[in-house]
Scaffold this motif. Sequence first.
Motif, PDB file in Angstrom:
ATOM      1  N   GLU A 309       0.799  -1.264  -0.049  1.00 13.82           N
ATOM      2  CA  GLU A 309       0.004  -0.034  -0.041  1.00 13.82           C
ATOM      3  C   GLU A 309       0.860   1.308   0.076  1.00 13.82           C
ATOM      4  O   GLU A 309       0.561   2.308  -0.788  1.00 13.82           O
ATOM      5  CB  GLU A 309      -0.988  -0.027   1.291  1.00 13.82           C
ATOM      6  CG  GLU A 309      -1.884  -1.269   1.215  1.00 13.82           C
ATOM      7  CD  GLU A 309      -2.911  -1.276   2.333  1.00 13.82           C
ATOM      8  OE1 GLU A 309      -2.413  -0.490   3.597  1.00 13.82           O
ATOM      9  OE2 GLU A 309      -3.707  -1.966   2.649  1.00 13.82           O
ATOM     10  N   GLY A 310       1.912   1.118   0.774  1.00 14.38           N
ATOM     11  CA  GLY A 310       2.830   2.354   0.784  1.00 14.38           C
ATOM     12  C   GLY A 310       3.552   2.711  -0.409  1.00 14.38           C
ATOM     13  O   GLY A 310       3.625   3.940  -0.822  1.00 14.38           O
ATOM     14  N   LYS A 313       0.726   4.257  -3.055  1.00 13.02           N
ATOM     15  CA  LYS A 313       0.365   5.425  -2.737  1.00 13.02           C
ATOM     16  C   LYS A 313       1.254   6.492  -2.982  1.00 13.02           C
ATOM     17  O   LYS A 313       0.885   7.466  -3.431  1.00 13.02           O
ATOM     18  CB  LYS A 313       0.232   5.471  -1.173  1.00 13.02           C
ATOM     19  CG  LYS A 313      -1.210   4.799  -0.693  1.00 13.02           C
ATOM     20  CD  LYS A 313      -1.284   5.044   0.952  1.00 13.02           C
ATOM     21  CE  LYS A 313      -2.526   4.482   1.309  1.00 13.02           C
ATOM     22  NZ  LYS A 313      -2.676   4.511   2.779  1.00 13.02           N
ATOM     23  N   MET A 314       2.506   5.969  -3.204  1.00 10.70           N
ATOM     24  CA  MET A 314       3.607   7.194  -3.477  1.00 10.70           C
ATOM     25  C   MET A 314       3.853   7.171  -5.117  1.00 10.70           C
ATOM     26  O   MET A 314       4.923   7.933  -5.315  1.00 10.70           O
ATOM     27  CB  MET A 314       4.929   6.996  -2.678  1.00 10.70           C
ATOM     28  CG  MET A 314       5.804   5.567  -3.100  1.00 10.70           C
ATOM     29  SD  MET A 314       7.514   5.653  -2.325  1.00 10.70           S
ATOM     30  CE  MET A 314       6.901   5.159  -0.725  1.00 10.70           C
ATOM     31  N   ASN A 317       4.410   2.025  -8.746  1.00  8.27           N
ATOM     32  CA  ASN A 317       3.858   0.753  -8.965  1.00  8.27           C
ATOM     33  C   ASN A 317       4.361  -0.399  -8.918  1.00  8.27           C
ATOM     34  O   ASN A 317       5.499  -0.759  -9.298  1.00  8.27           O
ATOM     35  CB  ASN A 317       2.972   1.099 -10.355  1.00  8.27           C
ATOM     36  CG  ASN A 317       2.062   2.167 -10.471  1.00  8.27           C
ATOM     37  OD1 ASN A 317       1.393   2.617  -9.506  1.00  8.27           O
ATOM     38  ND2 ASN A 317       1.775   2.742 -11.693  1.00  8.27           N
ATOM     39  N   GLU A 386       9.344   7.866   0.012  1.00 11.56           N
ATOM     40  CA  GLU A 386       8.415   8.862  -0.174  1.00 11.56           C
ATOM     41  C   GLU A 386       9.107  10.283  -0.438  1.00 11.56           C
ATOM     42  O   GLU A 386       8.896  11.007  -1.543  1.00 11.56           O
ATOM     43  CB  GLU A 386       7.060   8.942   0.408  1.00 11.56           C
ATOM     44  CG  GLU A 386       6.120   9.850  -0.058  1.00 11.56           C
ATOM     45  CD  GLU A 386       4.636   9.691   0.790  1.00 11.56           C
ATOM     46  OE1 GLU A 386       3.998  10.105  -0.168  1.00 11.56           O
ATOM     47  OE2 GLU A 386       4.783   9.377   1.716  1.00 11.56           O
TER      48      GLU A 386
END
Length: 395
Positions: A309-310, A313-314, A317, A386
């Motif tokens: 998920e982290g 989100k950033m 992919n 990130e």
Amino acid sequence: MKTEKVFQDRLSPAVQSIKPSGIRKFFDIAAKMEDVISLGVGEPDFVTPWPIRESCVYGLEQGYTSYTANRGLPELREEIARHYADVYETHYDAATDILVTVGVSEALDLAMRALLAPGDEVLIPEPCYVSYQACTILAGGIPVAVPAKQKNEFRITPAELEEHVTPRTKVLLIGYPNNPTGAIMTREDLLAIADFAQKHDLIVISDEIYGDLTYGGEAHICFSSLPHMQERTLLLNGFSKAYAMTGWRIGYALGAPEIIAAMTKIHQYTMLCAPITAQLAAIEALRHGEKYMKKMVAEYDRRRRLIYEGFMKMGLNCFEPKGAFYIFPDITSTGYTSEEFAEKLLEAEHVALVPGSAFGDCGEGHVRCSYATSVDKISEALARIENFVRHHKKA
């Protein structure tokens, strides 16, 4: 006269042709830095469960410090045979079909040296573990890379293999769940590979060291359990990952008696036997270690979801890994090569990971991250990555 030059010229050409491990490079750099979070080396952060360690302590107290049979303790081989019969309904003779080795790394080396003649080709789906090509070359074989595609979640297909098979192809070497991608193969996927192996009369070496580490309800498929595959499959496995026993160096090979006998012959002259204390611990792991292993797997699954998920989100992919404890995000959007990304991230944010290029040319554009570390460290590493992605895109 420079001594270094003299000895360089005398080294084996095969050894000189092999690059140092791309995994260890960044681990060694990170070890000299402060405040580094390592997502690099694929090693459980758990300590070997106490009952397994206690069995070793007890063995030492009882004076078990001798050599064992070359093939390993009969009790361990019997436990391995029982395990495969119970879990996968495959039946191996403990006396003839099983060899206990010093880690799966030795098992792979023995397999290549026992099977390959000079010039024999080995099909190796990539990205793959760094030892596959090196062990092939050291045994006199020719590694033939078969690129697996990201769009297919790095699962290999018979069509892709067909493009690279030749009359010199002898072995197909596969490793699922996969290091570095976390990819798995479904039963249908593997049945198609089995048909390909039969069609071309290939020996299949199946590295299943991460077989117990699968997630999302996906059960591991043992390749030798597929119809007509046991007789042509050399299955490699061990205790390092599922039981957090990396330092014990204990693995094994399952296969046809002729192949196991040939591997044992080499093993006799090189290692002689695996350490008796590690073998005693492995017996305990198979008899009573499953509940501890399942707890570790559940924790890996929690970390897997967090890191997936982290990255999504950033904007890095990646497909959702279903096995092992690695994730393989795509970093091409940053403009860096995988080597540049890993180097600059380590320098700027003190996060260590491994360039995808270390696992074959088709790993370029990705990095391998191990989530075999704590949730707190993963969360902090994601925040640092990130920040790096936000502020350090290549011009």
